[in-house]
Write a protein that holds these residues in place. Structure first.
Motif, PDB file in Angstrom:
ATOM      1  N   VAL A 166       0.844  -1.200   0.000  1.00 12.19           N
ATOM      2  CA  VAL A 166       0.000   0.000   0.000  1.00 12.19           C
ATOM      3  C   VAL A 166       0.879   1.251   0.000  1.00 12.19           C
ATOM      4  CG1 VAL A 166      -1.814  -1.233   1.234  1.00 12.19           C
ATOM      5  CG2 VAL A 166      -0.192   0.181   2.521  1.00 12.19           C
ATOM      6  N   ASN A 167       0.324   2.339  -0.504  1.00 13.22           N
ATOM      7  CA  ASN A 167       1.054   3.609  -0.582  1.00 13.22           C
ATOM      8  C   ASN A 167       0.681   4.571   0.533  1.00 13.22           C
ATOM      9  OD1 ASN A 167       0.050   3.060  -3.836  1.00 13.22           O
ATOM     10  ND2 ASN A 167       2.231   2.915  -3.313  1.00 13.22           N
ATOM     11  N   VAL A 168      -0.473   4.352   1.155  1.00 16.00           N
ATOM     12  CA  VAL A 168      -0.933   5.191   2.248  1.00 16.00           C
ATOM     13  C   VAL A 168      -1.898   4.363   3.086  1.00 16.00           C
ATOM     14  CG1 VAL A 168      -2.895   6.145   0.967  1.00 16.00           C
ATOM     15  CG2 VAL A 168      -1.925   7.449   2.859  1.00 16.00           C
ATOM     16  N   ILE A 169      -1.944   4.625   4.386  1.00 17.55           N
ATOM     17  CA  ILE A 169      -2.849   3.904   5.268  1.00 17.55           C
ATOM     18  C   ILE A 169      -3.927   4.861   5.760  1.00 17.55           C
ATOM     19  CG2 ILE A 169      -3.085   2.656   7.453  1.00 17.55           C
ATOM     20  CD1 ILE A 169      -0.238   1.646   7.061  1.00 17.55           C
ATOM     21  N   VAL A 170      -5.171   4.442   5.616  1.00 22.28           N
ATOM     22  CA  VAL A 170      -6.323   5.252   6.005  1.00 22.28           C
ATOM     23  C   VAL A 170      -7.049   4.563   7.156  1.00 22.28           C
ATOM     24  CG1 VAL A 170      -8.555   6.151   5.277  1.00 22.28           C
ATOM     25  CG2 VAL A 170      -6.624   6.210   3.697  1.00 22.28           C
ATOM     26  N   PRO A 171      -7.095   5.162   8.327  1.00 21.67           N
ATOM     27  CA  PRO A 171      -7.876   4.583   9.424  1.00 21.67           C
ATOM     28  C   PRO A 171      -9.373   4.651   9.133  1.00 21.67           C
ATOM     29  CG  PRO A 171      -6.212   6.087  10.268  1.00 21.67           C
ATOM     30  CD  PRO A 171      -6.289   6.304   8.788  1.00 21.67           C
ATOM     31  N   GLY A 172     -10.046   3.527   9.325  1.00 22.24           N
ATOM     32  CA  GLY A 172     -11.496   3.475   9.211  1.00 22.24           C
ATOM     33  C   GLY A 172     -12.149   3.310  10.556  1.00 22.24           C
ATOM     34  N   LEU A 173     -11.429   3.699  11.604  1.00 22.30           N
ATOM     35  CA  LEU A 173     -11.927   3.692  12.976  1.00 22.30           C
ATOM     36  C   LEU A 173     -11.415   4.964  13.640  1.00 22.30           C
ATOM     37  CD1 LEU A 173     -11.069  -0.010  13.631  1.00 22.30           C
ATOM     38  CD2 LEU A 173     -13.335   0.907  14.142  1.00 22.30           C
ATOM     39  N   THR A 174     -12.312   5.705  14.275  1.00 24.96           N
ATOM     40  CA  THR A 174     -11.898   6.989  14.850  1.00 24.96           C
ATOM     41  C   THR A 174     -10.935   6.808  16.022  1.00 24.96           C
ATOM     42  OG1 THR A 174     -13.944   6.944  16.158  1.00 24.96           O
ATOM     43  CG2 THR A 174     -13.965   8.264  14.130  1.00 24.96           C
ATOM     44  N   GLU A 175     -10.908   5.607  16.627  1.00 26.04           N
ATOM     45  CA  GLU A 175     -10.014   5.373  17.764  1.00 26.04           C
ATOM     46  C   GLU A 175      -8.540   5.353  17.366  1.00 26.04           C
ATOM     47  OE1 GLU A 175     -13.966   4.291  19.089  1.00 26.04           O
ATOM     48  OE2 GLU A 175     -12.821   3.710  17.292  1.00 26.04           O
ATOM     49  N   ILE A 176      -8.238   5.085  16.113  1.00 26.89           N
ATOM     50  CA  ILE A 176      -6.835   4.935  15.719  1.00 26.89           C
ATOM     51  C   ILE A 176      -6.076   6.246  15.878  1.00 26.89           C
ATOM     52  CG2 ILE A 176      -5.319   4.422  13.745  1.00 26.89           C
ATOM     53  CD1 ILE A 176      -7.406   2.322  12.924  1.00 26.89           C
ATOM     54  N   ALA A 177      -6.744   7.368  15.699  1.00 23.83           N
ATOM     55  CA  ALA A 177      -6.075   8.658  15.883  1.00 23.83           C
ATOM     56  C   ALA A 177      -5.593   8.826  17.319  1.00 23.83           C
ATOM     57  CB  ALA A 177      -7.017   9.799  15.504  1.00 23.83           C
ATOM     58  N   LEU A 178      -6.232   8.134  18.253  1.00 21.17           N
ATOM     59  CA  LEU A 178      -5.854   8.262  19.663  1.00 21.17           C
ATOM     60  C   LEU A 178      -4.506   7.614  19.958  1.00 21.17           C
ATOM     61  CD1 LEU A 178      -9.311   7.360  21.283  1.00 21.17           C
ATOM     62  CD2 LEU A 178      -8.437   9.648  20.766  1.00 21.17           C
ATOM     63  N   VAL A 179      -4.108   6.657  19.129  1.00 23.67           N
ATOM     64  CA  VAL A 179      -2.855   5.931  19.374  1.00 23.67           C
ATOM     65  C   VAL A 179      -1.846   6.148  18.256  1.00 23.67           C
ATOM     66  CG1 VAL A 179      -4.013   4.182  20.778  1.00 23.67           C
ATOM     67  CG2 VAL A 179      -3.787   3.825  18.321  1.00 23.67           C
ATOM     68  N   ALA A 180      -2.087   7.129  17.404  1.00 25.19           N
ATOM     69  CA  ALA A 180      -1.198   7.358  16.266  1.00 25.19           C
ATOM     70  C   ALA A 180       0.235   7.628  16.718  1.00 25.19           C
ATOM     71  CB  ALA A 180      -1.712   8.511  15.407  1.00 25.19           C
ATOM     72  N   ASP A 181       0.389   8.433  17.745  1.00 26.80           N
ATOM     73  CA  ASP A 181       1.749   8.726  18.231  1.00 26.80           C
ATOM     74  C   ASP A 181       2.415   7.469  18.774  1.00 26.80           C
ATOM     75  OD1 ASP A 181       1.462  11.366  17.538  1.00 26.80           O
ATOM     76  OD2 ASP A 181       0.876  12.030  19.554  1.00 26.80           O
ATOM     77  N   GLU A 182       1.658   6.612  19.437  1.00 33.47           N
ATOM     78  CA  GLU A 182       2.223   5.381  19.982  1.00 33.47           C
ATOM     79  C   GLU A 182       2.635   4.408  18.880  1.00 33.47           C
ATOM     80  OE1 GLU A 182       2.891   4.430  23.143  1.00 33.47           O
ATOM     81  OE2 GLU A 182       2.404   6.475  23.766  1.00 33.47           O
ATOM     82  N   LEU A 183       1.944   4.474  17.742  1.00 36.55           N
ATOM     83  CA  LEU A 183       2.305   3.597  16.629  1.00 36.55           C
ATOM     84  C   LEU A 183       3.696   3.924  16.098  1.00 36.55           C
ATOM     85  CD1 LEU A 183      -1.057   3.414  14.612  1.00 36.55           C
ATOM     86  CD2 LEU A 183       0.073   1.541  15.817  1.00 36.55           C
ATOM     87  N   GLY A 184       4.086   5.179  16.249  1.00 33.02           N
ATOM     88  CA  GLY A 184       5.398   5.592  15.795  1.00 33.02           C
ATOM     89  C   GLY A 184       5.443   5.796  14.293  1.00 33.02           C
ATOM     90  N   ALA A 185       6.647   5.987  13.784  1.00 31.84           N
ATOM     91  CA  ALA A 185       6.823   6.246  12.352  1.00 31.84           C
ATOM     92  C   ALA A 185       6.598   4.974  11.546  1.00 31.84           C
ATOM     93  CB  ALA A 185       8.216   6.812  12.100  1.00 31.84           C
ATOM     94  N   LEU A 186       5.824   5.096  10.512  1.00 32.35           N
ATOM     95  CA  LEU A 186       5.602   3.999   9.572  1.00 32.35           C
ATOM     96  C   LEU A 186       6.298   4.321   8.258  1.00 32.35           C
ATOM     97  CD1 LEU A 186       1.771   3.482  10.211  1.00 32.35           C
ATOM     98  CD2 LEU A 186       3.656   2.140  11.194  1.00 32.35           C
ATOM     99  N   ARG A 187       6.469   3.302   7.419  1.00 34.06           N
ATOM    100  CA  ARG A 187       7.178   3.524   6.149  1.00 34.06           C
ATOM    101  C   ARG A 187       6.289   4.150   5.075  1.00 34.06           C
ATOM    102  NH1 ARG A 187       9.281  -1.944   4.481  1.00 34.06           N
ATOM    103  NH2 ARG A 187       7.811  -2.768   6.023  1.00 34.06           N
ATOM    104  N   VAL A 188       5.004   4.286   5.357  1.00 31.11           N
ATOM    105  CA  VAL A 188       4.079   4.989   4.459  1.00 31.11           C
ATOM    106  C   VAL A 188       3.273   5.961   5.315  1.00 31.11           C
ATOM    107  CG1 VAL A 188       3.946   3.043   2.842  1.00 31.11           C
ATOM    108  CG2 VAL A 188       2.232   3.280   4.669  1.00 31.11           C
ATOM    109  N   PRO A 189       2.698   6.986   4.706  1.00 28.97           N
ATOM    110  CA  PRO A 189       1.923   7.961   5.495  1.00 28.97           C
ATOM    111  C   PRO A 189       0.691   7.312   6.131  1.00 28.97           C
ATOM    112  CG  PRO A 189       2.473   8.842   3.320  1.00 28.97           C
ATOM    113  CD  PRO A 189       2.825   7.384   3.295  1.00 28.97           C
ATOM    114  N   LEU A 190       0.401   7.727   7.368  1.00 24.86           N
ATOM    115  CA  LEU A 190      -0.820   7.341   8.076  1.00 24.86           C
ATOM    116  C   LEU A 190      -1.704   8.579   8.182  1.00 24.86           C
ATOM    117  CD1 LEU A 190      -2.484   5.306   9.829  1.00 24.86           C
ATOM    118  CD2 LEU A 190      -1.239   6.219  11.809  1.00 24.86           C
TER     119      LEU A 190
END
Length: 491
Positions: A199-223
């Protein structure tokens, strides 16, 4: 109109409760996205949070979810909200149902995300989506990110575990307030699997994912921060106004049987191949409106306020035009029309225009109506405006007309055969003897007694019968069709 003006022109209603933390995150980003330099420049908003306790979705909880949202939207409407913010991806699987039954603007969250992706990542084609099991089953994102322009990819199960569902809805998941540890690790594994699928970009389809975005850290594609994309889209106002469905408001109960007859004629006059092609009607059946004739020729109570109140209910209910299937009530139309924001389709003037167009050489018109209608002069005035002369029954025959309508065996008492029909036949004979060639059934109950378009008198003369209720129904249908054509041309 600039962003600040647009914000002040709207009042937002935010539906929370599907994830209290995530809903609050969207609300915070909504405020943050507003182009304001001081408190007074922020928009009006209502944040309604009644925590909705359910996991993903099944048939029972889905129905509860739909009705919960619908009730909140109705509450928002009463409180002056113009624009609904629905920060829940799962609920967008039935957004069309909500839009079809609400006059308020409901801003589409998936459309907001798609707009963001197209703008920020114009070359991206392979979209990784982190969504709930139900949203995936309903192929919500495929509807917006359609092939061949896009390809939607989801994380694969690992060892039979749905990583996303476990991370969000599990016992120690994000919805339980755990924003670190195992839920984050599961989401990270899901994102890594998407990246492995190219994939070239990751799109959250759950509003909760924004709450843990910083904890996920850097990914190799944009989140993508879907919550922020939605908030910015809501504030921008760059979305279509809700589609409007033309509605005819009907003042019913004057009289009740005539109202049913009018609705039947609306249905019959509508070109429709299925139920959904028919016109939306709002009927306020109010038989308690005081009798119009008793007021016009006697000392009966004034029906003006009752008629006006009924019309206002129809206007408040979203009607675009009002039809009053009662000839006598039109003696009061000029009193109330100036105080309404929508037009009353005047049955009398519409009928007279029809007469002039259909019978261009016509000079005199017979009118069968209540004594109140005749005494008010409303038909006489309307006919004169088209160069036509009103002819009414003799006093003796007019008494029989009134008996056919109001008598113990009259049409208002539920009779449609027998003495009432004989009275009307005699009145028509009298009008034919006076030389008329066209007779108006100027009381909406009379078409229940005489459904033919022609009548033959005792002397063999033939007259045309014009039913104003039918003319009014066809005019209302024409208004609806015209409105639909205008809406299509705008689209």
């Amino acid at each position: 109109m600039n962003g600040r003006d647009m914000a002040h022109a709207r009042k937002f209603g935010v539906i929370g409760g599907f994830g209290p933390l995530a809903s609050a995150d969207v609300f915070f980003k909504l405020i943050k996205s507003t182009p304001a330099t001081r408190d007074a420049e922020h928009f009006d908003a209502i944040f309604e949070q009644q925590p909705f306790r359910s996991a993903d979705a099944d048939s029972a909880t889905l129905t509860q979810r739909k009705l919960y949202i619908f009730d909140l939207i109705r509450s928002f409407e009463k409180r002056g909200v113009t624009t609904v913010v629905l920060p829940c991806f799962l609920s967008h699987t039935f957004i069309d149902e909500l839009k079809a039954n609400s006059p308020l603007q409901i801003v589409d969250m998936i459309e907001a995300v798609r707009s963001h992706v197209r703008r920020k990542f114009p070359a991206v084609r392979r979209i990784g989506v982190v969504a709930s099991a139900y949203t995936r089953r309903k192929r919500l994102f495929e509807k917006y990110f359609a092939s061949p322009e896009f390809e939607v990819v989801y994380p694969r199960d690992i060892d039979g575990v749905d990583l996303v569902t476990e991370a969000i809805y599990g016992g120690d998941g994000v919805k339980s307030g755990n924003l670190r540890g195992r839920p984050v690790a599961l989401l990270r594994d899901a994102c890594d699997d998407l990246i492995a699928q190219g994939v070239n970009v990751i799109v959250p389809g759950l509003t909760e994912i924004a709450l843990v975005a910083d904890e996920l850290g850097a990914l190799r594609v944009p989140l993508v921060d879907s919550n922020l994309a939605y908030a910015q889209y809501v504030v921008s106002g760059q979305y279509r106004s809700p589609e409007t469905i033309f509605k005819i408001g009907v003042v019913g109960g004057v009289g009740p049987a005539a109202t049913v007859d009018f609705i039947h004629k609306i249905v019959r006059a509508t070109p429709a191949a299925r139920d959904q092609d028919h016109i939306k009607l709002i009927v306020e059946q109010n038989p308690q409106i005081p009798d119009r004739t008793e007021n016009l020729i006697g000392d009966g109570p004034d029906p003006t306020i009752s008629l006006y109140a009924t019309c206002k209910k129809l206007e408040t209910g979203g009607a675009d035009v009002i039809a009053i299937p009662c000839n006598t009530a039109h003696a009061f139309v000029e009193r109330i029309q100036p105080y309404l924001g929508i037009p009353i389709v005047n049955m009398l003037t519409t009928t007279v225009r029809y007469l002039r167009a259909t019978f261009p050489s016509l000079e005199a018109v017979g009118v069968l109506a209540t004594t109140g209608t005749i005494a008010s002069g409303v038909y006489e005035k309307a006919l004169e405006s088209q160069g036509l002369r009103q002819v009414v029954p003799s006093p003796a025959l007019q008494t029989r007309v009134m008996d056919a309508i109001y008598g113990k065996e009259g049409v208002k008492a539920g009779f449609t055969t027998g003495r009432c029909q004989q009275h009307i036949a005699a009145a028509i004979d009298g009008l034919i003897a006076d030389g008329v060639e066209v007779v108006i059934l100027g009381c909406t109950e009379l078409p229940l007694l005489l459904r033919e378009t022609h009548a033959v008198g005792a002397n063999g003369a033939r007259v045309s019968i014009v039913d104003p209720t039918d003319v009014l129904a066809k005019q209302c249908v024409a208004h609806a069709i015209s409105a639909a054509v205008q809406l299509t041309s705008i689209d």
